[in-house]
Design an enzyme around this catalytic site. Structure first.
Site, PDB file in Angstrom:
ATOM      1  N   ASP A   1      30.156  44.010  84.705  1.00  0.00           N
ATOM      2  CA  ASP A   1      31.022  43.919  84.234  1.00  0.00           C
ATOM      3  C   ASP A   1      32.716  43.909  84.293  1.00  0.00           C
ATOM      4  OD1 ASP A   1      32.504  44.479  81.678  1.00  0.00           O
ATOM      5  OD2 ASP A   1      31.936  47.140  81.214  1.00  0.00           O
ATOM      6  N   ASP A   2      33.049  42.495  83.907  1.00  0.00           N
ATOM      7  CA  ASP A   2      34.323  41.807  84.767  1.00  0.00           C
ATOM      8  C   ASP A   2      34.575  41.466  85.607  1.00  0.00           C
ATOM      9  OD1 ASP A   2      35.354  43.400  81.616  1.00  0.00           O
ATOM     10  OD2 ASP A   2      36.459  43.692  82.795  1.00  0.00           O
TER      11      ASP A   2
ATOM     12  N   CYS B   1      33.514  41.577  76.906  1.00  0.00           N
ATOM     13  CA  CYS B   1      31.884  42.587  76.882  1.00  0.00           C
ATOM     14  C   CYS B   1      31.264  42.690  75.852  1.00  0.00           C
ATOM     15  CB  CYS B   1      31.871  43.715  77.208  1.00  0.00           C
ATOM     16  SG  CYS B   1      33.200  44.273  78.627  1.00  0.00           S
TER      17      CYS B   1
ATOM     18  N   HIS C   1      27.106  49.408  74.968  1.00  0.00           N
ATOM     19  CA  HIS C   1      28.201  48.727  74.272  1.00  0.00           C
ATOM     20  C   HIS C   1      27.854  47.389  72.845  1.00  0.00           C
ATOM     21  CE1 HIS C   1      32.839  47.808  75.161  1.00  0.00           C
ATOM     22  NE2 HIS C   1      32.046  48.303  73.504  1.00  0.00           N
TER      23      HIS C   1
ATOM     24  N   ASP D   1      29.104  39.471  83.037  1.00  0.00           N
ATOM     25  CA  ASP D   1      29.443  38.970  81.125  1.00  0.00           C
ATOM     26  C   ASP D   1      30.443  38.448  80.609  1.00  0.00           C
ATOM     27  OD1 ASP D   1      31.598  41.654  81.807  1.00  0.00           O
ATOM     28  OD2 ASP D   1      30.854  42.484  80.316  1.00  0.00           O
TER      29      ASP D   1
END
Ligand SMILES: *[C@@H]1O[C@H](CO)[C@@H](O)[C@H](O)[C@H]1NC(C)=O
Ligand SMILES: *[C@@H]1O[C@H](CO)[C@@H](O)[C@H](O)[C@H]1NC(C)=O
Ligand SMILES: *[C@@H]1O[C@H](CO)[C@@H](O)[C@H](O)[C@H]1NC(C)=O
Length: 575
Positions: A32-33, A72, A133, A342
């Site tokens: 993530d990120d 995301c 999410h 992502d």
């Protein structure tokens, strides 16, 4: 003759029997990120990611692997569906937006098909561990209409929403509180709701309505006006939720133990596969390295880049445990392992936002390389040679058709699929990207287009829109994230054109006059792409984005609080 027929029959039966067990397993590891510049095999020499690097060494490294969005929710939707988020209302609206709250009715539309769903339909056992999410409920808490199980996952252990800043228990004023305070003051929402309440009481006073109506109207008004405030200001308690299948097992979750717990779940899932004949598809969707950065204590202070580096190293450790488990179970040879992120690092967060290497921009900037070029490695010893490097443009949307090809499964015929099969490239074929064009969106605005002519070696990129970066940077520090439209951007006419093969940093724009053909081809492709889009409901519309109390997940009602107790000692974390 009869003997021959029998022999043929027998061998066909044998082949079928063997083939049944011979289909590969899949493991998808999604960060993530995480920026491209934060991974060893992509050039970082101070963060330790030996396990990701080993996947690259034993398999392939993809140096131009692109996310379909730089944030995301839309990026993950595109990964799972193989389609641009704009096709089903998941691109966002105006600004680069994820889903902010859990108790909203929006989510990945039920009409979308995902590749885990396809695998499940073809006899795979599937699981999602970690962040989802993509929405949860539609009409009431517990209907779970957007739950991972509706999109192909047999088992879910993880976060229906996300780990975000407000999940940190030590923050004084959370982003949600700050935002709610400013929003309500600006729109005078408290004044409006108080006046409405006075009107309702007046109606009762003059006997126009009954108490029952007073109650109903007030409850409705409260949920419309006040609940968003409650939801935003109590982000940690209401959004930081951990579930196992359909049950809430922890809220608010303890972020510092999430990665170890997910790792333990992954090991358990893999071990259970030993006694099963079905092949499997496992996605481990890490909360690392999104804020709140609260890695397990065994990793704190161990890296050279603060909590961010610690969080990268914690994730790499977990990947190592997953890979070692595959090895121990003798599954490595025929398991397709894919690691990616992502969207790019959030550079406006400074030291705690990571690095996108040589690329400009980052999270939120759907048109910038730093926002969408993802550190990606793939391993599958049966089909991919060690040390393969794929430099051609590929997309996360390609995973769907690639998995379909591996399963010999037909692609959905009733919709446009944007992904392409990249198995030939992974297998080392010297051929151009399967994409003539890739469209780079910032929310629902088209910002840039990639064009890979079939001849020659060059991949072009035309920027129709550029971000108004703070001087001397490639980010929008005053706004915390760049905007997709309005004052935040510059419209380029003619578009700025770059040769990203020879100028990946995009330092040298090519004069439009010198290559009018390239721009004409791109403009025509944009027209065709726009023609292929249909009118759909935007999941980021105001109504779908408003939280409702009746959509709020809760354990231990009415307290909405619970804890999971797990013994993490079998993991020997950090050891
Ligand atoms: C999270 O779990 C760790 C380890 O069990 C514990 O030390 C810590 O206090 C917990 N944090 C919160 C906020 O509950
Ligand atoms: C490695 O990552 C850290 C943390 O994001 C960053 O500060 C550093 O510049 C990176 N190093 C390289 C060589 O990219
Ligand atoms: C294209 O790239 C290949 C491999 O990188 C190289 O051998 C070839 O000479 C290049 N062709 C052109 C036209 O630049």
């Amino acid at each position: 003759m009869a003997r021959l027929v029998w022999l043929c029959f027998l061998s066909v039966a044998l082949i079928t029997l063997c083939r049944g067990d011979d289909r590969p397993n899949f493991v998808f590891l999604v960060a993530d990120d995480l920026g491209t510049g934060d991974v060893g095999c992509f050039g970082n020499d101070t963060i330790r990611t030996p396990n990701i690097d080993r996947i690259a060494a034993k398999g392939a490294k993809l140096t131009q692997h692109l996310a379909a969005a730089a944030i995301c929710t839309p990026s993950r939707a595109a990964f799972l569906t193989g389609r641009y988020p704009i096709r089903y209302g998941m691109a966002g609206r105006t600004a680069p937006l994820p889903f902010f709250l859990l108790s909203i009715p929006s989510g990945l539309p039920r009409s979308e098909v995902t590749f885990p769903q396809m695998a499940r339909d073809h006899g795979y056992r599937t699981a999602l561990l970690g962040k989802w999410h993509l929405g949860l409920n539609c009409a009431w808490a517990g209907d779970h209409c957007h739950h991972p199980s509706e999109f192909g996952f047999d088992y879910f252990y993880g976060l229906p929403h996300s780990n975000d800043h407000d999940c940190d228990p030590d923050v004084k004023e959370t982003l949600g509180q700050n935002f709610a305070r400013r929003l309500y003051r600006r729109l005078r929402l408290w004044e409006i709701s108080t006046s409405l309440f006075v009107v309702i009481l007046a109606l009762k006073y003059f006997e126009y309505i009954q108490w029952k109506t007073v109650f109903l109207l007030s409850a409705f008004g409260w949920s419309l006006v006040a609940y968003p405030y409650v939801s935003l200001s109590n982000g940690r308690h209401l959004n930081c939720v951990l579930m196992r299948d359909d049950d809430v097992i922890e809220m608010p979750f303890n972020i510092s133990t999430i990665t170890p717990r997910m790792t333990l779940e992954a090991v358990k899932f893999l071990e259970e596969r030993k006694t099963e004949t079905k092949p499997f598809l496992l996605e481990v969707s890490y909360t690392n390295v999104h804020h709140a950065l609260l890695p397990n204590k065994e990793f704190r202070g161990k890296s050279r880049h603060g909590l961010y580096g610690d969080s990268v190293e914690e994730m790499d450790w977990s990947i190592g445990v997953v890979m070692a488990t595959l090895e121990r179970l003798g599954l490595t040879d025929n398991t397709f392992v894919y690691f990616t992120s992502d969207n790019g690092g959030h550079i406006e967060a400074g030291e705690e936002g990571g690095s996108n290497g040589i690329y400009k921009g980052g999270k939120g900037q759907g048109g910038s390389e730093g926002g969408i070029r993802m550190p990606t490695v793939v391993q599958w010893p049966r089909k991919i040679k060690p040390g393969t490097v794929v430099t051609e443009a590929t997309s996360q949307m390609d995973i769907f058709p690639t998995v379909a090809d591996i399963l010999k499964a037909p692609l959905p015929q009733d919709r446009v699929m944007d992904g392409r099969n990249i198995l030939p490239l992974l297998g080392g074929a010297k051929q151009p990207s399967p994409h003539d064009f890739l469209f780079h969106y910032c929310a629902d605005y088209l910002h840039a287009v990639r064009y890979r002519p079939r001849e020659g070696n060059v991949t072009w990129k035309a920027h129709f829109v550029s971000y108004n970066w703070d001087p001397g940077t490639t980010g929008c520090y005053s706004l915390a994230i760049c905007q997709c439209t309005g004052q935040g951007v510059t419209y380029n006419d003619p578009p700025l054109l770059y040769d990203v093969t020879n100028d990946p940093v995009e330092d040298r724009p090519i004069s439009a006059a010198s290559d009018p053909d390239v721009l004409n081809v791109i403009k025509k492709a944009v027209e065709e792409h726009k023609m292929s889009l249909t009118e759909v409901e935007n999941q980021f519309g105001l109504s779908g984005y408003l939280p409702r109390p009746w959509l709020q997940e809760c354990c231990n009602f009415p307290f909405c609080g619970c804890q999971e107790n797990v013994d993490l000692s079998p993991l020997r974390i950090g050891g």
